[in-house]
Design a protein around this motif. Structure first.
Motif, PDB file in Angstrom:
ATOM      1  N   LYS B 397     -38.957  20.980  -1.474  1.00 52.15           N
ATOM      2  CA  LYS B 397     -38.278  20.161  -0.463  1.00 52.15           C
ATOM      3  C   LYS B 397     -39.070  18.874  -0.197  1.00 52.15           C
ATOM      4  O   LYS B 397     -38.497  17.790  -0.083  1.00 52.15           O
ATOM      5  CB  LYS B 397     -38.106  20.934   0.840  1.00 52.15           C
ATOM      6  CG  LYS B 397     -37.024  21.989   0.795  1.00 52.15           C
ATOM      7  CD  LYS B 397     -36.956  22.768   2.119  1.00 52.15           C
ATOM      8  CE  LYS B 397     -35.732  23.669   2.127  1.00 52.15           C
ATOM      9  NZ  LYS B 397     -35.771  24.647   3.234  1.00 52.15           N
ATOM     10  N   LYS B 398     -40.394  19.033  -0.122  1.00 51.55           N
ATOM     11  CA  LYS B 398     -41.252  17.865   0.130  1.00 51.55           C
ATOM     12  C   LYS B 398     -41.087  16.848  -0.993  1.00 51.55           C
ATOM     13  O   LYS B 398     -40.923  15.651  -0.748  1.00 51.55           O
ATOM     14  CB  LYS B 398     -42.714  18.282   0.200  1.00 51.55           C
ATOM     15  CG  LYS B 398     -43.153  18.919   1.498  1.00 51.55           C
ATOM     16  CD  LYS B 398     -44.657  18.674   1.721  1.00 51.55           C
ATOM     17  CE  LYS B 398     -45.051  18.940   3.162  1.00 51.55           C
ATOM     18  NZ  LYS B 398     -45.789  20.216   3.262  1.00 51.55           N
ATOM     19  N   MET B 399     -41.111  17.352  -2.223  1.00 50.51           N
ATOM     20  CA  MET B 399     -41.030  16.452  -3.365  1.00 50.51           C
ATOM     21  C   MET B 399     -39.672  15.764  -3.424  1.00 50.51           C
ATOM     22  O   MET B 399     -39.568  14.623  -3.863  1.00 50.51           O
ATOM     23  CB  MET B 399     -41.315  17.213  -4.655  1.00 50.51           C
ATOM     24  CG  MET B 399     -42.761  17.672  -4.734  1.00 50.51           C
ATOM     25  SD  MET B 399     -43.086  18.713  -6.175  1.00 50.51           S
ATOM     26  CE  MET B 399     -43.429  17.470  -7.397  1.00 50.51           C
ATOM     27  N   GLU B 400     -38.618  16.452  -2.971  1.00 50.06           N
ATOM     28  CA  GLU B 400     -37.288  15.840  -2.916  1.00 50.06           C
ATOM     29  C   GLU B 400     -37.319  14.612  -2.001  1.00 50.06           C
ATOM     30  O   GLU B 400     -36.641  13.620  -2.256  1.00 50.06           O
ATOM     31  CB  GLU B 400     -36.257  16.831  -2.367  1.00 50.06           C
ATOM     32  CG  GLU B 400     -35.732  17.820  -3.389  1.00 50.06           C
ATOM     33  CD  GLU B 400     -34.871  18.904  -2.732  1.00 50.06           C
ATOM     34  OE1 GLU B 400     -34.491  18.737  -1.550  1.00 50.06           O
ATOM     35  OE2 GLU B 400     -34.614  19.921  -3.388  1.00 50.06           O
ATOM     36  N   LYS B 401     -38.148  14.750  -0.940  1.00 50.24           N
ATOM     37  CA  LYS B 401     -38.226  13.628   0.016  1.00 50.24           C
ATOM     38  C   LYS B 401     -39.287  12.626  -0.375  1.00 50.24           C
ATOM     39  O   LYS B 401     -39.616  11.720   0.388  1.00 50.24           O
ATOM     40  CB  LYS B 401     -38.532  14.184   1.420  1.00 50.24           C
ATOM     41  CG  LYS B 401     -37.481  15.095   1.976  1.00 50.24           C
ATOM     42  CD  LYS B 401     -37.654  15.277   3.498  1.00 50.24           C
ATOM     43  CE  LYS B 401     -37.188  16.666   3.910  1.00 50.24           C
ATOM     44  NZ  LYS B 401     -38.279  17.459   4.478  1.00 50.24           N
ATOM     45  N   GLY B 402     -39.880  12.817  -1.542  1.00 49.48           N
ATOM     46  CA  GLY B 402     -40.895  11.894  -2.008  1.00 49.48           C
ATOM     47  C   GLY B 402     -42.258  12.128  -1.391  1.00 49.48           C
ATOM     48  O   GLY B 402     -43.176  11.317  -1.537  1.00 49.48           O
ATOM     49  N   GLN B 403     -42.427  13.239  -0.695  1.00 55.06           N
ATOM     50  CA  GLN B 403     -43.730  13.527  -0.089  1.00 55.06           C
ATOM     51  C   GLN B 403     -44.628  14.243  -1.082  1.00 55.06           C
ATOM     52  O   GLN B 403     -44.168  14.807  -2.064  1.00 55.06           O
ATOM     53  CB  GLN B 403     -43.546  14.425   1.135  1.00 55.06           C
ATOM     54  CG  GLN B 403     -42.806  13.731   2.259  1.00 55.06           C
ATOM     55  CD  GLN B 403     -42.415  14.737   3.329  1.00 55.06           C
ATOM     56  OE1 GLN B 403     -42.820  15.904   3.269  1.00 55.06           O
ATOM     57  NE2 GLN B 403     -41.623  14.305   4.298  1.00 55.06           N
ATOM     58  N   ASP B 404     -45.926  14.242  -0.786  1.00 49.86           N
ATOM     59  CA  ASP B 404     -46.844  14.919  -1.694  1.00 49.86           C
ATOM     60  C   ASP B 404     -47.047  16.366  -1.254  1.00 49.86           C
ATOM     61  O   ASP B 404     -46.768  16.755  -0.112  1.00 49.86           O
ATOM     62  CB  ASP B 404     -48.190  14.198  -1.749  1.00 49.86           C
ATOM     63  CG  ASP B 404     -49.022  14.656  -2.938  1.00 49.86           C
ATOM     64  OD1 ASP B 404     -50.256  14.532  -2.898  1.00 49.86           O
ATOM     65  OD2 ASP B 404     -48.419  15.173  -3.917  1.00 49.86           O
ATOM     66  N   ILE B 405     -47.564  17.167  -2.170  1.00 54.41           N
ATOM     67  CA  ILE B 405     -47.780  18.594  -1.889  1.00 54.41           C
ATOM     68  C   ILE B 405     -49.258  18.924  -2.014  1.00 54.41           C
ATOM     69  O   ILE B 405     -50.037  18.161  -2.575  1.00 54.41           O
ATOM     70  CB  ILE B 405     -46.989  19.479  -2.875  1.00 54.41           C
ATOM     71  CG1 ILE B 405     -47.373  19.122  -4.329  1.00 54.41           C
ATOM     72  CG2 ILE B 405     -45.493  19.298  -2.642  1.00 54.41           C
ATOM     73  CD1 ILE B 405     -46.853  20.082  -5.351  1.00 54.41           C
ATOM     74  N   LYS B 406     -49.614  20.080  -1.519  1.00 52.87           N
ATOM     75  CA  LYS B 406     -51.008  20.541  -1.602  1.00 52.87           C
ATOM     76  C   LYS B 406     -51.084  21.824  -2.421  1.00 52.87           C
ATOM     77  O   LYS B 406     -50.174  22.665  -2.339  1.00 52.87           O
ATOM     78  CB  LYS B 406     -51.530  20.826  -0.191  1.00 52.87           C
ATOM     79  CG  LYS B 406     -52.416  19.727   0.369  1.00 52.87           C
ATOM     80  CD  LYS B 406     -52.879  19.984   1.791  1.00 52.87           C
ATOM     81  CE  LYS B 406     -53.184  21.436   2.089  1.00 52.87           C
ATOM     82  NZ  LYS B 406     -53.709  21.610   3.441  1.00 52.87           N
ATOM     83  N   VAL B 407     -52.184  21.951  -3.159  1.00 55.63           N
ATOM     84  CA  VAL B 407     -52.436  23.228  -3.825  1.00 55.63           C
ATOM     85  C   VAL B 407     -53.041  24.181  -2.798  1.00 55.63           C
ATOM     86  O   VAL B 407     -54.052  23.855  -2.182  1.00 55.63           O
ATOM     87  CB  VAL B 407     -53.414  23.052  -5.014  1.00 55.63           C
ATOM     88  CG1 VAL B 407     -53.779  24.394  -5.615  1.00 55.63           C
ATOM     89  CG2 VAL B 407     -52.813  22.131  -6.062  1.00 55.63           C
ATOM     90  N   PRO B 408     -52.424  25.329  -2.564  1.00 55.47           N
ATOM     91  CA  PRO B 408     -52.939  26.239  -1.538  1.00 55.47           C
ATOM     92  C   PRO B 408     -54.245  26.885  -1.990  1.00 55.47           C
ATOM     93  O   PRO B 408     -54.513  26.988  -3.187  1.00 55.47           O
ATOM     94  CB  PRO B 408     -51.836  27.292  -1.404  1.00 55.47           C
ATOM     95  CG  PRO B 408     -51.219  27.335  -2.755  1.00 55.47           C
ATOM     96  CD  PRO B 408     -51.307  25.939  -3.315  1.00 55.47           C
ATOM     97  N   SER B 409     -55.055  27.328  -1.031  1.00 55.84           N
ATOM     98  CA  SER B 409     -56.270  28.042  -1.435  1.00 55.84           C
ATOM     99  C   SER B 409     -55.885  29.441  -1.922  1.00 55.84           C
ATOM    100  O   SER B 409     -54.836  29.962  -1.558  1.00 55.84           O
ATOM    101  CB  SER B 409     -57.265  28.124  -0.274  1.00 55.84           C
ATOM    102  OG  SER B 409     -56.594  28.153   0.946  1.00 55.84           O
ATOM    103  N   PRO B 410     -56.750  30.018  -2.776  1.00 50.61           N
ATOM    104  CA  PRO B 410     -56.390  31.306  -3.393  1.00 50.61           C
ATOM    105  C   PRO B 410     -56.234  32.418  -2.363  1.00 50.61           C
ATOM    106  O   PRO B 410     -57.008  32.494  -1.406  1.00 50.61           O
ATOM    107  CB  PRO B 410     -57.578  31.603  -4.311  1.00 50.61           C
ATOM    108  CG  PRO B 410     -58.317  30.325  -4.457  1.00 50.61           C
ATOM    109  CD  PRO B 410     -58.025  29.511  -3.258  1.00 50.61           C
TER     110      PRO B 410
END
Lengths: 381, 416
Positions: B397-410
């Motif tokens: 959803k974030k990427m659809e809005k052009g926002q960046d994402i985070k890699v979650p911690s393990p």
């Protein structure tokens, strides 16, 4: 399976009807012969090495067969299988080998001098000639059952025997598991390389286990004598060459076999043989001589003649495509070989091929000239 | 004379001696009809070293764990059902593996295999299940679906939801080892139990041997029909024997609860439906499993389970929960991001194509499921899947809005 009397005693706790396989949709020799009563009678038996009835029949249970092709549907795990399970195997052998009785004796004749003619098949028609058989080594169990240790033992003995041959038999052994790419390509080009079995007839009988451990190919420098080690039998021995000189092919075959047998005997491991069943091999269809002698021959006109199949039948010959069993013929070229294995000798079987092919080539020539061949059709051999 | 002869020579060695003396097959067989000596002689003639498989070109868990010393100690042992080590490892010997895919390379023939051959199975289990040590740890079982939170996904992204596991019937050998009678017994026990299911779980059994063409076509159209195994991983482990005897498929009338009988395990239990209601899928799964368990218990049977290994199944990779919970989810933007694999890794999820294991993804739709099976309970694994998929959808959803994402911690491995 090579794992001793696996599970068999445990299975005896279950009733016969609960263990008896459902063979209602099956069409193979085993399914024709095995009844619930017979199964009940012999299911508690095992050979000294632990091979059981279920081991014998597994391949036939797993491969119901084809409405037109009648497969055997069982295998031996060792020499003693043919004795311990004779209630099942004798009627199958009789069915498969033209009524051969449990009291019949099989004659072995590997004296190539006894073959008449065979050196004058017309090379314009007969493109190549080949004789093959199998041999099992006494004291070892057979490919469906043997352990890795046994298979390696067979390979070791075989390599010693085969690499000690000289003269026209001098050659080299190529173990499948350490073949270089170059060697592999060469063996493929020579049509020598055998592959891991994919046919479920073989895989369901446990013959592909541990591939390629203990498997290999030996051939002489002239590429006219070839031995497969640990494929469907301990040894498959093949003599072949271009052209129609079946006599020479058969001579090399007999001489080579005798030389190999002498060496094995010296080590206390002769070939499995008895006077009732001849040479003992994994599949009951190969008992007796285990011999398939044949040619690739051009018969475009004869092969489309209405009486072709009848002629073959009367001559006790069978046809295959040039790719081997179950392939179609290409360009009117057929693989013609003896149909029998048990109840007649090697010399007799190769004689039938030689005489029969000679006759069929004459017929082909006649048909080329537009003449009839009815007078040439032979009586039943 | 026969008596003293037999005592003198037995087993394979005897066969060689008798054969070279020219004794016919019949005599040999008669003199050697007893086995106890044979085993001893065999061991001398063929010590374990002569039988040790050549695993130099192999890359599977079994090949990594099996040493000549372990083989030497275990080769001549048998389980109470006469199952041997060689039978456990045959599939791994015959299938060297792939440089990228690490297969397990061994199977159990019965419940006792995991005990009798524990010297081999324990290190394999540890390797495959990320350090789970069966000698010191215990496995939690929790089938209380009410504990799942946020278990309904956005239908715009999640096309279907599914949970599967396997169950084995205690006292009967597993598919690699079972005789025809045992396999038919498994079928009888399971089918009888399933006939007792009611309400939304009421359904019908289709034995593979007796399928009509029409039934077969329907099962294929529903994507329910399983075929005779062709994978050599399974055929070399003897699991396709006697096909299709005693194999079959049961499903409820609503086609949301499905059980395979005698394929790779005694039973494979599947709950599924279109859309994103994983909570309901898991609820049905737990309810169905508990009811089936009750029904077999009423007749004196039970599932194979212990504290050390959880539910006992044929392949060591399926021990513990045997649970794979997954969704078919559309992730067109996220799947193109180079961080996608890392994100999945940290969430302890795996991706497959929508045809199942080893298929490629078509378009942007992926099969996303849990990696782990052993060491965490069913509830924990499904919650991890739920949390993970929700995270993936947030990223999308974030990427659809052009926002960046985070890699979650393990995510953490095991409970303390």
């Amino acid at each position: 399976m090579p794992f001793g009397n696996t599970h068999n005693n445990f299975k005896l706790n279950y009733k016969v009807e609960d263990e008896f396989p459902d063979l209602s949709k099956h069409n193979n020799h085993m399914a024709k012969v095995l009844t619930k009563e017979m199964y009940g009678k012999i299911r508690d038996r095992q050979t000294p090495s632990g091979y059981t009835l279920d081991d014998v029949i597994q391949t036939g249970v797993d491969n119901p067969g084809h409405p037109f092709i009648m497969t055997v549907g069982c295998v031996a795990g060792d020499e003693e299988s043919y004795e311990v399970f004779k209630d099942l195997l004798d009627p199958i052998i009789s069915d498969r080998h033209g009524g051969y009785k449990p009291t019949d004796k099989h004659v072995t004749d590997l004296n190539f001098e006894n073959l008449k003619g065979g050196d004058d098949l017309d090379p314009a028609y007969v493109l190549s000639s080949r004789v093959r058989t199998g041999r099992s080594i006494k004291g070892f169990t057979l490919p469906p059952h043997n352990s890795r240790g046994e298979r390696r033992g067979i390979e070791k003995l075989s390599v010693e025997a085969l690499t000690s041959l000289d003269g026209e038999f001098k050659g080299k052994y190529y173990p499948l598991k350490s073949m270089t790419d170059a060697e592999q390509d060469q063996l493929i080009n020579d049509h020598f390389l055998f592959d891991k079995p994919v046919s479920p007839l073989l895989t369901c009988a446990g013959m592909a286990r541990d591939w390629p451990d203990g498997r290999g190919i030996m051939h002489n420098d002239n590429k006219t004598f070839l031995v497969w080690v640990n494929e469907e039998d301990h040894l498959r021995v093949i003599s072949m060459q271009q052209g129609g000189n079946m006599r020479e092919v058969f001579k090399r075959f007999c001489v080579g076999l005798q030389k190999i047998e002498e060496i094995f005997k010296k080590h206390g491991h002769g070939f499995m043989w008895n006077e009732h069943l001849g040479y003992i091999l994994t599949c009951p269809s190969n008992l007796g001589t285990g011999l398939r002698g044949g040619v690739h021959v051009k018969l475009p006109k004869l092969s489309v003649h209405a009486k072709f199949d009848e002629i073959l039948s009367r001559l006790r010959l069978q046809k295959r495509g040039t790719g081997g069993v179950d392939t179609a013929s290409v360009g009117g070229v057929f693989d013609i070989s003896n149909a029998d294995r048990l109840g007649s000798s090697e010399v007799a079987q190769v004689q039938l091929v030689v005489d029969g092919v000679k006759l069929m080539v004459e017929m082909e020539k006649k048909l080329e000239k537009g003449e009839a061949i009815d007078s040439m059709i032979p009586a039943q051999k | 004379m026969a008596g003293s002869f037999t005592r003198m020579i037995g087993g394979r060695n005897g066969a060689v001696l008798l054969a070279s003396l020219g004794a016919g097959t019949m005599a040999t067989g008669f003199l050697m009809s007893d086995n106890p000596l044979a085993a001893e002689v065999r061991t001398k003639l063929y010590p374990p070293s002569s039988d040790f498989p050549d695993l130099r070109k192999h890359n599977n868990c079994m090949a990594k764990a099996l040493t000549p010393a372990i083989y030497g100690r275990l080769r001549d042992k048998i389980t109470p059902n006469n199952w041997t080590l060689d039978q456990c490892i045959q599939t791994g010997v015959d299938n060297p593996g792939h440089p990228f895919i690490k297969t397990v390379g061994c199977v159990a023939g019965d419940e006792e295999s995991y005990e009798v051959f524990s010297e081999l199975f324990d290190p394999i289990i540890k390797d495959r299940h990320n350090g789970y040590d069966p000698t010191t740890m215990t496995h939690p079982t929790d089938l209380d679906a009410s504990k799942i939170t946020n278990g309904v996904f956005d239908d715009k992204y999640v096309l279907s939801s599914r949970v599967r596991t396997g169950r084995s019937i205690r006292g009967l050998s597993l598919p690699p080892a079972c005789s025809r009678a045992e396999r038919r017994e498994v079928e009888r026990v399971v089918v009888m139990a399933l006939a007792g299911l009611k309400g939304d779980l009421a359904g019908r059994y289709y034995g593979l041997q007796d399928l009509t063409d029409k039934e077969q076509q329907q099962l294929i159209d529903d994507h329910f029909l399983f075929d005779k195994p062709v994978s050599p991983l399974l055929t070399c482990a003897f699991m396709a024997r006697d096909w299709p005897d005693a194999r079959g498929i049961w499903h409820n009338n609503e086609k949301t609860f499905l059980i395979w009988v005698n394929e790779e395990d005694h039973t494979r239990v599947i709950s599924m439906e279109k859309g994103g209601n994983m909570k309901r899928v898991f609820e049905r799964f737990c309810r169905g499993l508990k009811q089936v368990e009750q029904l077999i218990q009423e007749r004196g049977w039970e599932f194979m389970w212990n504290e050390r290994l959880g539910y006992i199944l044929t392949c060591p990779s399926n021990l513990g929960t045997g649970l794979r919970a997954g969704v078919h989810v559309r992730l067109p933007n996220l799947s193109r991001d180079t961080r996608f694999s890392k994100i999945l890794d940290n969430l302890r999820l795996q991706k497959r194509g929508t045809g199942g294991v080893d298929t490629a993804a078509t378009g942007d739709t992926f099969d996303i499921s849990n990696n782990d099976r052993l060491g965490k309970s069913e509830v924990e694994l499904v919650q991890m899947l739920v949390d993970g998929v929700n995270y993936l959808i947030e990223c999308e959803k974030k990427m659809e809005k052009g926002q960046d994402i985070k890699v979650p911690s393990p995510v953490t491995q095991y409970r303390k």
